[in-house]
Design a protein around this motif. Sequence first.
Motif, PDB file in Angstrom:
ATOM      1  N   ARG A  24      21.439   0.662  -8.232  1.00 21.03           N
ATOM      2  CA  ARG A  24      22.067   0.389  -6.933  1.00 21.03           C
ATOM      3  C   ARG A  24      21.112   0.714  -5.784  1.00 21.03           C
ATOM      4  NH1 ARG A  24      27.992   2.655  -4.899  1.00 21.03           N
ATOM      5  NH2 ARG A  24      27.942   1.660  -2.829  1.00 21.03           N
ATOM      6  N   ASN A  25      20.464   1.889  -5.830  1.00 23.09           N
ATOM      7  CA  ASN A  25      19.559   2.271  -4.742  1.00 23.09           C
ATOM      8  C   ASN A  25      18.358   1.334  -4.649  1.00 23.09           C
ATOM      9  OD1 ASN A  25      21.144   4.417  -3.968  1.00 23.09           O
ATOM     10  ND2 ASN A  25      19.972   5.934  -5.132  1.00 23.09           N
ATOM     11  N   LEU A  26      17.897   0.828  -5.792  1.00 18.27           N
ATOM     12  CA  LEU A  26      16.723  -0.050  -5.799  1.00 18.27           C
ATOM     13  C   LEU A  26      16.988  -1.393  -5.135  1.00 18.27           C
ATOM     14  CD1 LEU A  26      15.384   0.694  -9.380  1.00 18.27           C
ATOM     15  CD2 LEU A  26      14.126   1.081  -7.254  1.00 18.27           C
ATOM     16  N   GLN A  27      18.247  -1.751  -4.950  1.00 12.38           N
ATOM     17  CA  GLN A  27      18.549  -3.016  -4.297  1.00 12.38           C
ATOM     18  C   GLN A  27      18.282  -2.976  -2.795  1.00 12.38           C
ATOM     19  OE1 GLN A  27      19.255  -5.775  -5.968  1.00 12.38           O
ATOM     20  NE2 GLN A  27      19.182  -4.602  -7.881  1.00 12.38           N
ATOM     21  N   THR A  28      18.255  -1.782  -2.210  1.00 12.75           N
ATOM     22  CA  THR A  28      18.122  -1.685  -0.750  1.00 12.75           C
ATOM     23  C   THR A  28      16.955  -0.821  -0.290  1.00 12.75           C
ATOM     24  OG1 THR A  28      19.695   0.165  -0.729  1.00 12.75           O
ATOM     25  CG2 THR A  28      20.581  -2.056  -0.387  1.00 12.75           C
ATOM     26  N   ARG A  29      16.365  -0.046  -1.197  1.00 11.63           N
ATOM     27  CA  ARG A  29      15.289   0.858  -0.784  1.00 11.63           C
ATOM     28  C   ARG A  29      14.093   0.719  -1.699  1.00 11.63           C
ATOM     29  NH1 ARG A  29      17.525   6.786  -0.322  1.00 11.63           N
ATOM     30  NH2 ARG A  29      15.473   7.066   0.652  1.00 11.63           N
ATOM     31  N   SER A  30      12.918   1.018  -1.155  1.00 21.38           N
ATOM     32  CA  SER A  30      11.693   0.982  -1.938  1.00 21.38           C
ATOM     33  C   SER A  30      11.711   2.073  -2.995  1.00 21.38           C
ATOM     34  CB  SER A  30      10.483   1.178  -1.021  1.00 21.38           C
ATOM     35  OG  SER A  30       9.341   1.537  -1.755  1.00 21.38           O
ATOM     36  N   LEU A  31      11.136   1.768  -4.160  1.00 16.48           N
ATOM     37  CA  LEU A  31      11.038   2.758  -5.224  1.00 16.48           C
ATOM     38  C   LEU A  31      10.325   4.018  -4.740  1.00 16.48           C
ATOM     39  CD1 LEU A  31      11.280   3.672  -8.173  1.00 16.48           C
ATOM     40  CD2 LEU A  31       9.132   2.464  -8.624  1.00 16.48           C
ATOM     41  N   HIS A  32       9.241   3.855  -3.987  1.00 21.42           N
ATOM     42  CA  HIS A  32       8.473   5.023  -3.555  1.00 21.42           C
ATOM     43  C   HIS A  32       9.231   5.867  -2.525  1.00 21.42           C
ATOM     44  CE1 HIS A  32       5.036   2.646  -5.257  1.00 21.42           C
ATOM     45  NE2 HIS A  32       4.923   3.808  -5.850  1.00 21.42           N
ATOM     46  N   GLU A  33      10.104   5.251  -1.740  1.00 21.52           N
ATOM     47  CA  GLU A  33      10.987   6.029  -0.878  1.00 21.52           C
ATOM     48  C   GLU A  33      11.930   6.892  -1.722  1.00 21.52           C
ATOM     49  OE1 GLU A  33      12.449   4.367   3.220  1.00 21.52           O
ATOM     50  OE2 GLU A  33      12.626   2.805   1.701  1.00 21.52           O
TER      51      GLU A  33
END
Length: 257
Positions: free
Chosen positions: A159-168
Amino acid sequence: MKLRAKGTALHHQLYVLLKEQITSGRYRLGDLLPTQEALCRQFSISRITVRRALNDLVEDGFVRNRQGVGTFVAVDAGRARQGPDFSFIGDMRRTLKETTMQILLLETARCPPAIGAHLGLADEEQVLHLVRTRSVGDKPVTLLDGWIPLGFAKAVTARNLQTRSLHELIAGSFERLGRVAQEVNAALADPTVAQALDIEINSATLRINRLVHNREGAPVHYVTVWTTPLRTRLVMEVGADDIDGYNIGRLLHDVGR
């Protein structure tokens, strides 16, 4: 020049040649390509081979056909190559904005020993294994196979990867990222890479092994990136303070070892 079927299909060889002539500016926007008959004679290949190459160029948006007239260049190569963003963080933000992601694998797994050594992990330690593609429109441009120590992977969810960069998600913010080291090689696409990038098996690819650290110097992500020169190019910039150091990169020759 005669094309020879050695390892790469003839129509793909012609595709690559014509694409290079277009992207290098030899053929410009609106220019008429040689006729099919002329290409057959020039490269000693059949008409069906020429048609397959031209159809691939049309599908990838490099040329367009005009009935009864011929095949015209449909891209402005000079304009398309202007203005790259050379910063690593800027590039990540642009990638997040301009591409869509598909997760192929997200699981906890035993880390391969060679990768675990880069990440400073014990033998057979568990890590988060993430495999994904990024696409522009319907064209996949990168395949990313990453390994993340579990201590830095708590926020890495589908879910988080849909809106934020992996490195963030790994470091907390872009500003928390530290040193990045990478190795670049040419490689032939195996069946898995070919399927993910929608290219032919044994096509040329650019393979990047990248190790990312946080500000404290801890390795937080080891990722192998595959991309195809049909759709992507690598750009680099080295500051004046680094020009006499190893940051510019080194060529290591694995011959005679």
